[in-house]
Motif scaffolding. Structure first.
Motif, PDB file in Angstrom:
ATOM      1  N   ALA A  36       0.840  -1.200   0.000  1.00  0.00           N
ATOM      2  CA  ALA A  36       0.000   0.000   0.000  1.00  0.00           C
ATOM      3  C   ALA A  36       0.874   1.249   0.000  1.00  0.00           C
ATOM      4  N   PHE A  37       1.962   1.215   0.782  1.00  0.00           N
ATOM      5  CA  PHE A  37       2.886   2.343   0.807  1.00  0.00           C
ATOM      6  C   PHE A  37       3.537   2.556  -0.563  1.00  0.00           C
ATOM      7  N   ILE A  38       3.975   1.480  -1.201  1.00  0.00           N
ATOM      8  CA  ILE A  38       4.599   1.588  -2.526  1.00  0.00           C
ATOM      9  C   ILE A  38       3.590   2.122  -3.534  1.00  0.00           C
ATOM     10  N   ASP A  39       2.368   1.590  -3.507  1.00  0.00           N
ATOM     11  CA  ASP A  39       1.306   2.050  -4.416  1.00  0.00           C
ATOM     12  C   ASP A  39       1.064   3.545  -4.233  1.00  0.00           C
ATOM     13  N   GLU A  40       0.896   3.932  -2.979  1.00  0.00           N
ATOM     14  CA  GLU A  40       0.587   5.344  -2.695  1.00  0.00           C
ATOM     15  C   GLU A  40       1.752   6.250  -3.072  1.00  0.00           C
ATOM     16  N   THR A  41       2.953   5.837  -2.776  1.00  0.00           N
ATOM     17  CA  THR A  41       4.122   6.671  -3.074  1.00  0.00           C
ATOM     18  C   THR A  41       4.379   6.770  -4.577  1.00  0.00           C
ATOM     19  N   VAL A  42       4.420   5.617  -5.254  1.00  0.00           N
ATOM     20  CA  VAL A  42       4.777   5.612  -6.687  1.00  0.00           C
ATOM     21  C   VAL A  42       3.634   6.127  -7.554  1.00  0.00           C
ATOM     22  N   PHE A  43       2.459   5.503  -7.457  1.00  0.00           N
ATOM     23  CA  PHE A  43       1.374   5.818  -8.384  1.00  0.00           C
ATOM     24  C   PHE A  43       0.597   7.076  -8.019  1.00  0.00           C
ATOM     25  N   HIS A  44       0.483   7.365  -6.733  1.00  0.00           N
ATOM     26  CA  HIS A  44      -0.277   8.533  -6.304  1.00  0.00           C
ATOM     27  C   HIS A  44       0.589   9.792  -6.270  1.00  0.00           C
ATOM     28  N   GLN A  45       1.758   9.703  -5.628  1.00  0.00           N
ATOM     29  CA  GLN A  45       2.564  10.909  -5.407  1.00  0.00           C
ATOM     30  C   GLN A  45       3.577  11.186  -6.514  1.00  0.00           C
ATOM     31  N   LEU A  46       4.343  10.178  -6.910  1.00  0.00           N
ATOM     32  CA  LEU A  46       5.417  10.430  -7.874  1.00  0.00           C
ATOM     33  C   LEU A  46       4.917  10.508  -9.319  1.00  0.00           C
ATOM     34  N   LEU A  47       4.099   9.537  -9.727  1.00  0.00           N
ATOM     35  CA  LEU A  47       3.632   9.509 -11.111  1.00  0.00           C
ATOM     36  C   LEU A  47       2.332  10.289 -11.330  1.00  0.00           C
TER      37      LEU A  47
END
Length: 167
Positions: A36-47
């Motif tokens: 969930a952290f990876i999803d939120e960081t990569v797809f929500h915040q970075l991309l």
């Protein structure tokens, strides 16, 4: 990975099975929080591909991301606190725990891709593109994690049985 021995103050098989099951659940909790952290960081915040909830304004999407981020960290930290307790009690079973991590991560990713993306339509992986390749990678990755997690849990169970028979 070498499996640790059970708690030094172990009195019966019930204590043993409690820690065996808790190792699995700790791994699952950590795996859910990690993916969930990876999803939120990569797809929500970075991309900036999506937010946790995309059916409203951008501000609501950001608030939903904040709640999702808090959930992921509570799960991750909770799982790690359990590991610290297992290590203190000499009851940590690394292979079983890693199997649980992969089951939790893969299970959450599969849930996210099927329930949240397709059934509830809270968000998609990405918008304004051909979504099928993204969905396939998402689901295949989750299934691979689940399969490897199952294999590790089964292997750890065999090791645990062998260790129990040897003692």
């Amino acid at each position: 990975m070498e499996e640790n021995v059970y708690p030094k103050r172990q009195s019966n098989g019930t204590t043993r099975s409690i820690y065996i099951n808790r190792n699995l659940w700790s791994g699952i909790l950590f795996g859910i929080g990690l993916v969930a952290f990876i999803d939120e960081t990569v797809f929500h915040q970075l991309l900036h591909w999506h937010h946790f909830y995309d059916k409203s304004t951008k501000a609501i999407g950001l608030v939903s991301d904040g709640f999702f981020h808090a959930f992921s960290w509570f799960a991750t930290v909770g799982g790690l606190f359990m590991v610290a307790d297992f290590r203190r009690r000499n009851a940590w079973l690394p292979m079983r725990w890693v199997g649980g991590v992969l089951l939790g991560a893969g299970g959450f990713q599969f849930y996210d891709g099927t329930i949240q993306h397709k059934l509830m339509r809270l968000h998609q992986i990405r918008y304004n593109v051909q979504i099928l390749p993204y969905d396939m990678v998402w689901h295949i990755t989750s299934i691979i994690m689940i399969i490897i997690g199952i294999v590790l849990v089964i292997r750890s169970a065999k090791k645990i049985r062998q260790m129990g028979a040897a003692s």
